[in-house]
Design a protein around this motif. Structure first.
Motif: not given
Length: 195
Positions: A107-116, A133-145
């Motif tokens: 639901g967001v653009r820019p997305a943390v996952d896209k960058l990571f 800090t932030g709501m939701g789960k953006d960044g989790a998949q990127g953290t894994i990568e």
């Protein structure tokens, strides 16, 4: 992992945040010294029009040069690149920023996952990633990568988050190396950079 024979240079810092992020990002960025010798790429969930002012405000308070990213920028050390609102910021070989308006992620653009995720494929173990800090789960998949590519992963601790959503989900992946209070993140990054 045996790092005794080969020192890993950690010179790419990725930061992602949402609710409460502007103040958290400011705390991290202003905590860096000029000789950080790394590039910093930031995704803050913000609508278009707000990120330019955010980058300009950070630039006035910070030792490093802070810019709103543009398509085609070459990633350079001692610069901070803020993803513009309404655009995903990704990294392409050999270290060039690309902006696109592909569909939102979570639901967001820019997305943390896209960058990571894109940066991991280019810079692999040179990365230190930080989910603030932030709501939701953006960044989790990127953290894994990032972790799968032998980068170092950090999340902000619950006590200092405005909303402990994104850091919590990233932590629950099992791929987070360090949980750090916001006022200690800059010094933690600097201590990790040449280890």
């Amino acid at each position: 992992m045996d790092n005794k024979n080969k020192k890993v240079i950690r010179d790419i810092i990725l930061i992602g945040a949402s609710t409460g992020g502007p103040n958290a990002i400011e705390k991290v960025i202003t905590g860096f010294t000029q000789d950080i010798n790394a590039a910093v790429l930031v995704v803050q969930h913000m609508p278009s029009g707000f990120t330019k002012a955010f980058a300009e405000r950070l630039n006035k308070k910070c030792r490093l040069e802070v810019l709103e990213a543009r398509d085609g920028y070459k990633i350079e050390k001692n610069k901070v690149y803020v993803a513009p609102g309404g655009y995903h910021m990704v990294v392409k070989e050999p270290g060039v920023i690309r902006l696109n308006q592909e569909p939102p992620v979570w639901g967001v653009r820019p997305a943390v996952d896209k960058l990571f995720i894109s940066a991991s494929s280019v810079f692999s173990n040179r990365i230190i990633s930080v989910v603030l800090t932030g709501m939701g789960k953006d960044g989790a998949q990127g953290t894994i990568e990032v972790k799968r590519n032998d980068g170092i992963t950090i999340v902000q601790d619950e006590e200092t988050c405005v909303i402990y959503g994104m850091p919590k989900v990233a932590f629950e992946t099992g791929y987070v190396d360090y949980v750090v209070p916001i006022d200690k993140i800059a010094s933690k990054i600097q201590s990790l950079m040449n280890n």
